[in-house]
Scaffold this motif. Structure first.
Motif, PDB file in Angstrom:
ATOM      1  N   VAL A 146       2.546  28.074 -42.106  1.00  0.00           N
ATOM      2  CA  VAL A 146       2.489  27.804 -40.666  1.00  0.00           C
ATOM      3  C   VAL A 146       1.165  28.298 -40.089  1.00  0.00           C
ATOM      4  O   VAL A 146       0.560  27.635 -39.231  1.00  0.00           O
ATOM      5  CB  VAL A 146       3.684  28.484 -39.963  1.00  0.00           C
ATOM      6  N   LEU A 147       0.692  29.449 -40.562  1.00  0.00           N
ATOM      7  CA  LEU A 147      -0.596  29.973 -40.105  1.00  0.00           C
ATOM      8  C   LEU A 147      -1.730  29.032 -40.493  1.00  0.00           C
ATOM      9  O   LEU A 147      -2.649  28.782 -39.696  1.00  0.00           O
ATOM     10  CB  LEU A 147      -0.826  31.362 -40.697  1.00  0.00           C
ATOM     11  N   PHE A 148      -1.670  28.481 -41.699  1.00  0.00           N
ATOM     12  CA  PHE A 148      -2.686  27.512 -42.135  1.00  0.00           C
ATOM     13  C   PHE A 148      -2.653  26.268 -41.250  1.00  0.00           C
ATOM     14  O   PHE A 148      -3.705  25.756 -40.837  1.00  0.00           O
ATOM     15  CB  PHE A 148      -2.453  27.138 -43.595  1.00  0.00           C
ATOM     16  N   ASN A 149      -1.455  25.760 -40.954  1.00  0.00           N
ATOM     17  CA  ASN A 149      -1.337  24.593 -40.071  1.00  0.00           C
ATOM     18  C   ASN A 149      -1.940  24.868 -38.698  1.00  0.00           C
ATOM     19  O   ASN A 149      -2.621  24.020 -38.114  1.00  0.00           O
ATOM     20  CB  ASN A 149       0.130  24.199 -39.909  1.00  0.00           C
ATOM     21  N   THR A 150      -1.691  26.075 -38.185  1.00  0.00           N
ATOM     22  CA  THR A 150      -2.204  26.449 -36.860  1.00  0.00           C
ATOM     23  C   THR A 150      -3.719  26.493 -36.848  1.00  0.00           C
ATOM     24  O   THR A 150      -4.365  25.947 -35.944  1.00  0.00           O
ATOM     25  CB  THR A 150      -1.635  27.818 -36.441  1.00  0.00           C
ATOM     26  N   LEU A 151      -4.301  27.148 -37.861  1.00  0.00           N
ATOM     27  CA  LEU A 151      -5.762  27.261 -37.934  1.00  0.00           C
ATOM     28  C   LEU A 151      -6.402  25.893 -38.132  1.00  0.00           C
ATOM     29  O   LEU A 151      -7.449  25.592 -37.540  1.00  0.00           O
ATOM     30  CB  LEU A 151      -6.155  28.198 -39.069  1.00  0.00           C
ATOM     31  N   GLN A 152      -5.787  25.063 -38.946  1.00  0.00           N
ATOM     32  CA  GLN A 152      -6.338  23.720 -39.176  1.00  0.00           C
ATOM     33  C   GLN A 152      -6.317  22.883 -37.902  1.00  0.00           C
ATOM     34  O   GLN A 152      -7.306  22.211 -37.569  1.00  0.00           O
ATOM     35  CB  GLN A 152      -5.550  23.026 -40.283  1.00  0.00           C
ATOM     36  N   LEU A 153      -5.215  22.942 -37.174  1.00  0.00           N
ATOM     37  CA  LEU A 153      -5.108  22.173 -35.942  1.00  0.00           C
ATOM     38  C   LEU A 153      -6.089  22.690 -34.889  1.00  0.00           C
ATOM     39  O   LEU A 153      -6.731  21.906 -34.181  1.00  0.00           O
ATOM     40  CB  LEU A 153      -3.683  22.236 -35.404  1.00  0.00           C
ATOM     41  N   SER A 154      -6.232  24.006 -34.782  1.00  0.00           N
ATOM     42  CA  SER A 154      -7.182  24.584 -33.827  1.00  0.00           C
ATOM     43  C   SER A 154      -8.613  24.214 -34.189  1.00  0.00           C
ATOM     44  O   SER A 154      -9.434  23.918 -33.309  1.00  0.00           O
ATOM     45  CB  SER A 154      -7.030  26.101 -33.790  1.00  0.00           C
ATOM     46  N   PHE A 155      -8.927  24.235 -35.487  1.00  0.00           N
ATOM     47  CA  PHE A 155     -10.269  23.852 -35.932  1.00  0.00           C
ATOM     48  C   PHE A 155     -10.565  22.398 -35.555  1.00  0.00           C
ATOM     49  O   PHE A 155     -11.657  22.079 -35.064  1.00  0.00           O
ATOM     50  CB  PHE A 155     -10.384  24.049 -37.442  1.00  0.00           C
ATOM     51  N   LEU A 156      -9.599  21.510 -35.773  1.00  0.00           N
ATOM     52  CA  LEU A 156      -9.791  20.100 -35.424  1.00  0.00           C
ATOM     53  C   LEU A 156      -9.970  19.917 -33.920  1.00  0.00           C
ATOM     54  O   LEU A 156     -10.770  19.092 -33.470  1.00  0.00           O
ATOM     55  CB  LEU A 156      -8.595  19.281 -35.913  1.00  0.00           C
ATOM     56  N   GLN A 157      -9.243  20.706 -33.127  1.00  0.00           N
ATOM     57  CA  GLN A 157      -9.388  20.618 -31.678  1.00  0.00           C
ATOM     58  C   GLN A 157     -10.764  21.086 -31.227  1.00  0.00           C
ATOM     59  O   GLN A 157     -11.370  20.498 -30.326  1.00  0.00           O
ATOM     60  CB  GLN A 157      -8.300  21.440 -30.997  1.00  0.00           C
ATOM     61  N   ILE A 158     -11.267  22.154 -31.859  1.00  0.00           N
ATOM     62  CA  ILE A 158     -12.593  22.651 -31.496  1.00  0.00           C
ATOM     63  C   ILE A 158     -13.675  21.643 -31.886  1.00  0.00           C
ATOM     64  O   ILE A 158     -14.629  21.401 -31.144  1.00  0.00           O
ATOM     65  CB  ILE A 158     -12.854  24.022 -32.162  1.00  0.00           C
ATOM     66  N   VAL A 159     -13.517  21.026 -33.045  1.00  0.00           N
ATOM     67  CA  VAL A 159     -14.540  20.090 -33.545  1.00  0.00           C
ATOM     68  C   VAL A 159     -14.538  18.774 -32.765  1.00  0.00           C
ATOM     69  O   VAL A 159     -15.609  18.237 -32.440  1.00  0.00           O
ATOM     70  CB  VAL A 159     -14.328  19.823 -35.049  1.00  0.00           C
ATOM     71  N   PHE A 160     -13.348  18.271 -32.441  1.00  0.00           N
ATOM     72  CA  PHE A 160     -13.270  16.938 -31.836  1.00  0.00           C
ATOM     73  C   PHE A 160     -12.919  16.971 -30.349  1.00  0.00           C
ATOM     74  O   PHE A 160     -13.494  16.209 -29.564  1.00  0.00           O
ATOM     75  CB  PHE A 160     -12.234  16.093 -32.589  1.00  0.00           C
ATOM     76  N   ALA A 161     -11.971  17.805 -29.944  1.00  0.00           N
ATOM     77  CA  ALA A 161     -11.534  17.803 -28.542  1.00  0.00           C
ATOM     78  C   ALA A 161     -12.463  18.604 -27.642  1.00  0.00           C
ATOM     79  O   ALA A 161     -12.667  18.229 -26.478  1.00  0.00           O
ATOM     80  CB  ALA A 161     -10.109  18.351 -28.436  1.00  0.00           C
ATOM     81  N   PHE A 162     -13.023  19.702 -28.133  1.00  0.00           N
ATOM     82  CA  PHE A 162     -13.892  20.520 -27.284  1.00  0.00           C
ATOM     83  C   PHE A 162     -15.161  19.784 -26.853  1.00  0.00           C
ATOM     84  O   PHE A 162     -15.555  19.874 -25.675  1.00  0.00           O
ATOM     85  CB  PHE A 162     -14.250  21.825 -28.004  1.00  0.00           C
ATOM     86  N   PRO A 163     -15.856  19.042 -27.728  1.00  0.00           N
ATOM     87  CA  PRO A 163     -17.073  18.350 -27.290  1.00  0.00           C
ATOM     88  C   PRO A 163     -16.816  17.140 -26.391  1.00  0.00           C
ATOM     89  O   PRO A 163     -17.742  16.658 -25.732  1.00  0.00           O
ATOM     90  CB  PRO A 163     -17.735  17.901 -28.602  1.00  0.00           C
ATOM     91  N   ALA A 164     -15.577  16.632 -26.358  1.00  0.00           N
ATOM     92  CA  ALA A 164     -15.299  15.403 -25.610  1.00  0.00           C
ATOM     93  C   ALA A 164     -15.653  15.517 -24.128  1.00  0.00           C
ATOM     94  O   ALA A 164     -16.299  14.612 -23.573  1.00  0.00           O
ATOM     95  CB  ALA A 164     -13.834  14.994 -25.789  1.00  0.00           C
ATOM     96  N   PRO A 165     -15.263  16.596 -23.421  1.00  0.00           N
ATOM     97  CA  PRO A 165     -15.664  16.712 -22.009  1.00  0.00           C
ATOM     98  C   PRO A 165     -17.171  16.798 -21.820  1.00  0.00           C
ATOM     99  O   PRO A 165     -17.693  16.322 -20.806  1.00  0.00           O
ATOM    100  CB  PRO A 165     -14.978  18.005 -21.551  1.00  0.00           C
ATOM    101  N   ILE A 166     -17.848  17.393 -22.789  1.00  0.00           N
ATOM    102  CA  ILE A 166     -19.315  17.497 -22.690  1.00  0.00           C
ATOM    103  C   ILE A 166     -19.933  16.113 -22.756  1.00  0.00           C
ATOM    104  O   ILE A 166     -20.814  15.763 -21.948  1.00  0.00           O
ATOM    105  CB  ILE A 166     -19.860  18.396 -23.819  1.00  0.00           C
ATOM    106  N   LEU A 167     -19.496  15.304 -23.702  1.00  0.00           N
ATOM    107  CA  LEU A 167     -20.023  13.939 -23.833  1.00  0.00           C
ATOM    108  C   LEU A 167     -19.701  13.114 -22.588  1.00  0.00           C
ATOM    109  O   LEU A 167     -20.550  12.349 -22.099  1.00  0.00           O
ATOM    110  CB  LEU A 167     -19.439  13.270 -25.077  1.00  0.00           C
TER     111      LEU A 167
END
Length: 302
Positions: free
Chosen positions: A73-94
């Motif tokens: 479960v910890l691995f799933n959480t870190l993976q999902l957070s990493f994907l959000q930082i990589v893809f969702a975080f830059p979206a408002p900037i663009l």
């Protein structure tokens, strides 16, 4: 002689009155419940209460790293957070960069209004929309069948599509609202800088790279630091609504695991221990990210 502190408080009394509701909120709902964190070190029994429950020390924290389910479960959480930082975080900037290039204020406000609207929808509505569109007989499968004569694709039951679907939902719902902060930062950029760059022959991309991005760099760093502090928070409501037995292996995150373990199975002490662990990890990441930002001469959060 009147006390200068009392005089200052009386002078600004209306401002202090405005602060009282927010202060009471944090005291009642944030600080007072912290005393309940002691059950993370107990084998808590609701009938015995905080005082008479058996103390077990760090046993529940050891369980976090010894239990294979928790590690998964910890691995799933870190993976999902990493994907959000990589893809969702830059979206408002663009989005902010693109909106900043629109010269027509009418068109700009019209687009802003449209992309802001999903933010005001609850995750229940978002999950309902995704279910209607992506189920086996939904609109997406109907269009695919009409265009390519394909068999129904089970998007909601497929572990392969689960995390990309969550990321797309986050981007669609929150990216527009996130542009507010960056557009506010861009509003303070001196227009003469762009005019001087045009005179010097700088194209649009060079103006964005050398003027626009540096103007919001400190804002990006601060928001990234704050985002790292919640790296173990994957959004309970969204994940919980999209979970089903077919994707439980890849979709169960810390928040939902704590719900099933701590609330459904009434293991309150373990759920509290996981919450404290998440807070500690978030604090460490925020401190490290802030120091790293300072080292690169960027503004931190403190």
């Amino acid at each position: 002689m009147q006390n200068p502190i009392s005089a200052s408080i009386w002078k600004h009394r209306y401002l202090y009155l405005l602060v009282i509701p927010g202060t009471l909120y944090f005291i009642i709902y944030r600080y007072i419940p912290l005393f309940g964190s002691i059950i993370a070190f107990q084998d808590y029994n609701p009938f015995k209460g905080f005082i008479h429950s058996e103390w077990v020390g760090l046993r529940h924290f050891y369980t976090i790293f010894e239990n294979q389910d928790v590690l998964r479960v910890l691995f799933n959480t870190l993976q999902l957070s990493f994907l959000q930082i990589v893809f969702a975080f830059p979206a408002p900037i663009l989005l902010a960069l693109m909106l900043n290039e629109i010269r027509s204020q009418f068109v700009k406000r019209w687009i802003q209004s449209i992309i802001y609207l999903p933010h005001f929808l609850s995750w229940v509505v978002i999950a309902g929309i995704a279910t209607v569109f992506l189920r086996s007989e939904g609109l997406v499968n109907q269009l695919l069948h009409a265009a390519f004569n394909t068999e129904p694709i089970y998007f909601l039951q497929s572990p392969v599509f689960f995390k990309p679907l969550l990321i797309l939902e986050v981007i669609w719902k929150e990216a527009g609202w996130g542009t507010v902060v960056f557009l506010a930062a861009l509003a303070g950029v001196n227009a003469e800088l762009y005019e001087a760059a045009v005179v010097d022959g700088a194209g649009r991309m060079r103006r964005i790279w050398h003027i626009t991005l540096p103007a919001i760099r400190s804002t990006i760093v601060i928001l990234l630091i704050l985002r790292l502090g919640t790296v173990l928070d994957s959004g309970f409501e969204q994940v919980f609504l999209m979970l089903n037995p077919y994707v439980m292996e890849v979709g169960n995150v810390l928040d939902t695991y704590v719900y099933y373990k701590g609330i459904v199975q009434a293991d309150f002490s373990f759920g509290t221990a996981v919450g404290l662990f998440k807070s500690l990890v978030g604090l460490v990441l925020v401190v490290l990210a802030n120091r790293l930002a300072k080292r690169f001469n960027e503004e931190g959060i403190y």
